[in-house]
Design a protein around this motif. Sequence first.
Motif, PDB file in Angstrom:
ATOM      1  N   ALA A 147      -6.364 -54.176   8.859  1.00 51.61           N
ATOM      2  CA  ALA A 147      -6.162 -53.573   7.053  1.00 51.61           C
ATOM      3  C   ALA A 147      -4.822 -54.320   6.920  1.00 51.61           C
ATOM      4  O   ALA A 147      -3.597 -54.435   7.566  1.00 51.61           O
ATOM      5  N   VAL A 148      -4.684 -54.804   5.728  1.00 52.44           N
ATOM      6  CA  VAL A 148      -3.695 -55.396   5.724  1.00 52.44           C
ATOM      7  C   VAL A 148      -3.052 -54.727   3.910  1.00 52.44           C
ATOM      8  O   VAL A 148      -3.940 -54.576   3.104  1.00 52.44           O
ATOM      9  N   GLY A 149      -2.135 -53.947   3.831  1.00 51.73           N
ATOM     10  CA  GLY A 149      -1.164 -53.855   2.041  1.00 51.73           C
ATOM     11  C   GLY A 149       0.174 -53.307   2.008  1.00 51.73           C
ATOM     12  O   GLY A 149       0.655 -52.814   3.592  1.00 51.73           O
ATOM     13  N   ASP A 150       0.823 -53.693   1.268  1.00 49.85           N
ATOM     14  CA  ASP A 150       1.864 -53.261   0.908  1.00 49.85           C
ATOM     15  C   ASP A 150       2.132 -51.836  -0.133  1.00 49.85           C
ATOM     16  O   ASP A 150       2.012 -52.224  -0.932  1.00 49.85           O
ATOM     17  N   PRO A 151       2.156 -50.792   0.102  1.00 50.39           N
ATOM     18  CA  PRO A 151       2.587 -49.059  -0.052  1.00 50.39           C
ATOM     19  C   PRO A 151       3.640 -49.474  -2.006  1.00 50.39           C
ATOM     20  O   PRO A 151       3.303 -49.706  -2.910  1.00 50.39           O
ATOM     21  N   LYS A 152       4.432 -50.919  -1.623  1.00 48.98           N
ATOM     22  CA  LYS A 152       4.825 -50.806  -2.761  1.00 48.98           C
ATOM     23  C   LYS A 152       4.770 -51.358  -3.656  1.00 48.98           C
ATOM     24  O   LYS A 152       5.742 -51.600  -5.138  1.00 48.98           O
ATOM     25  N   GLN A 153       3.734 -52.360  -3.703  1.00 46.50           N
ATOM     26  CA  GLN A 153       2.267 -53.127  -5.040  1.00 46.50           C
ATOM     27  C   GLN A 153       1.387 -52.943  -5.330  1.00 46.50           C
ATOM     28  O   GLN A 153       0.813 -52.950  -5.560  1.00 46.50           O
ATOM     29  N   SER A 154       1.725 -51.331  -5.112  1.00 51.27           N
ATOM     30  CA  SER A 154       0.667 -50.776  -5.622  1.00 51.27           C
ATOM     31  C   SER A 154       0.442 -50.646  -7.221  1.00 51.27           C
ATOM     32  O   SER A 154       0.975 -49.625  -7.492  1.00 51.27           O
ATOM     33  N   ILE A 155       0.119 -51.122  -8.208  1.00 45.22           N
ATOM     34  CA  ILE A 155       0.250 -51.938  -9.649  1.00 45.22           C
ATOM     35  C   ILE A 155      -1.140 -51.186 -10.148  1.00 45.22           C
ATOM     36  O   ILE A 155      -1.094 -52.373 -11.020  1.00 45.22           O
TER      37      ILE A 155
END
Length: 850
Positions: A147-155
């Motif tokens: 899984a790849v994801g960055d919570p800082k970029q949840s828009i």
Amino acid sequence: CLTKAGGILTLHNYCGKALANLEPAIKAEFAAEAQRILLIQDKLKLIRLLKINNALLEILLPVARAERNTKTLAAELSYGDLISQTRELLIDPGAAWVLYKLDGGIEHLLLDEVQDTAPRQWEIANAIAAEFFAGEGAKAAPRSIFAVGDPKQSIFSFQGADLKSFDLYKGKFKASAAGAGRSWLDGALSVSFRSTEPVLKLTDAVFAEGATRNGVIAPGEVLQHGVSRVGQAGAATLWPLTEAAEAEEIPDWDVSENYQSADSSIAILACKLGDYIEQRLTRMLPAKNRLARPGDFLILVRSRGAIVGAVTSELKARGIDVAGLDRMVLPEQPAVSDMLALCDALLLPEDDLAFAQFLVSPLGGLSDESLMELAMNRPGSLVGALYARADERAEWQAPKAFYEALRARADFDTPFVLLADALGVLGGRARLLSRFGPEAAEPLDELLAEALQFSVAEPGSLQAFVQRLRLSGQAIKRESEAGGDEVRIMTVHGAKGLQAPIVILPDTVSLPQEETGLLWMDAEGVKLPLFCPRKELRPNILATAQAAQRDAQIEEYNRLLYVALTRAEDEILICGAGRKTIPGNCWYEAVKAGFARLPARQAEDGAQVYDCPQEAPPDGASEARVKPVVSLPPWAGAAPDWRATPPPKEQAVPERIVPSRIVEETSRAALAISPLAGPQTPAAKRIAAMARGTAVHALLQHLSGLPESARENAALAYLKAQPALAPEAQEICASVLKILHDPALEALFGPGSSAEVPLAGVVAGREVGGAADRVFIGAEEIIVADYKTDRNPPLSPAGIPEKYAVQLAAYRAVLRQIHPGRPVRCVLVWTARAEAMAVPDAMLDKAALA
């Protein structure tokens, strides 16, 4: 007990000296009563709110049912339907065999951009991966989740993204893997391979302290990006806010000779950005080792507001290529709005407002002064005034003719035909493009496409089409990566995943609009919508939910800033248009605080600059990667008038004729039987003559390919096989062999000759096409022969019918064009007597003139 605002009344010096000892108790009673009243009021608000929502549901539920029934009848599913039905299929205990089938074929689960995954989508992924670490599934071949994801970029909360689900399912997957004895790795990529050091240092500084960290960085954590592009030149710049220019004050009792104008802060900022981009295009991009180009600029806005149009117009006025906004609503485009005004005027000529809009649009071409001359003091409608006074001015005649040409057909033609003619033959496209520029071509084309689709699927009603287009709010979305070397303007949401060498953030002084009408409340894990039209109707429980929703909105607003800052490769410019009040937690103030934490320098114009020089070899290409820009074809016209170039005059297509039917086209008398054919014969004789001619034709075509010793036997066998020709077999065979052995025709039937040769060309302005029965093309001479089945052929060339001579003359002319300089000899073969006759050149010359 209560104030007018609804608060508890403060009792100060309420009691006199006699009751001074009782004042605390009295105040406590008042406070308790106030609390009781407030509680009752809150319950009344809640009851009223429930009634409002029940009434709303009575309206909306039939609409929802109708939509569901429509999709069912059409066998259609929306994206949300697909997610919901897939989720139900996978979590339904009665459909466990579906998971069993999937479990046998899935070995790896890849989840990308998981910070923007909705809870229902997480449930699907969890159902698929549940068997990875349970029972026999965990003992089989190792299976994995990546899984790849960055919570800082949840828009993308408007699409259902929820960071709570992110943390929840991350923990679930981790616990499942650990329970099955499998390894688990929480990887973190802190090194940025996109941006230069100033951009990354500014990003770290912006989110180092303060409320901007909310929703981006967890408490106690520090944001620190690693720099991959060490030594590459970069810059981060913060301009002072642009202030509006006030109009000069007019002295009392003084009449101004000119209009007083005041430029807004947005207009001034757009002008400054135009200057900046124009000057930056003349300087190098050190990290790319080349001059900057329009395609290097990416202007990011939070919403599609006035700044977009202002910057676009400013750049176009300077001749800088700009792609415009990434998404535009079709009815809101100026060119489309003028077309819709034309449609309104056609549907209801008495609509003076729509007709006036048509007149002053590029379609009507009137100036404001000319419209006022026409409209002022008119006795009736505006269209009536135009028809009555059109002859007074030439400028009034043009819109009258344009409107009149369409009005007569508005009730009969489809919307597509009507709009296509308005833009095409009547010159509407040229007028609109000359006013709005080439960027108006795209919305006009989309308008025609919508009209064509409507005309195919619906009754050809112009009113229905206009109504549907306005209600639908049809939008055009540009593919950002498909453009050419142009300045791009898009929202931060649309730029997710993109990047550019130079990023500009001009929309930085506003906060997202608070959602006050519809609130979503958590009720035992289910999100329930509640409609509250006014603040005074809001109970306390809803006010708490409203505050929580606003906090989540501001947190996403902060994450949106993080995404915007990290789109820049080399340089980033932050600016804004000043206003009366600047929110303390807006982007501009957050970036300003970030610059205060950096060793930035102040430029002469007051800008804050944090940069670094080029110290390493450039990591970019030596030349710009320019994407081709497809320009309009020449016939579409060009600035400034956009008049379509007329196509070249079409050359007259030669009239096509078949030589064997030339005389049929010039004389009906030639259709009769040749006068040399003798008297009419019975039908049987006529059929026999045709059979004889066909046989001779076939023998001449095929015997030439056989050895001489085999020709006679083959010919007799062919002729005797036909009962009608058997009695004449010897005679026909001898005649045919005589032709084949004629010394003058030896080359015609010898090696190198061909049968049924197609010939085509243009002779005397007429296209000739036909097939000669036999042709020999030699180095010294060309021979062409045609077989004729006349029952009574002429005995000498003088009796050759004119149509035969014309036919051979056409063949000869074509062969002379193909092989200039070679003599062409023409021969007629009379199949009735199996006799060859040379056609004199004099006769062919005379026929050629015909």
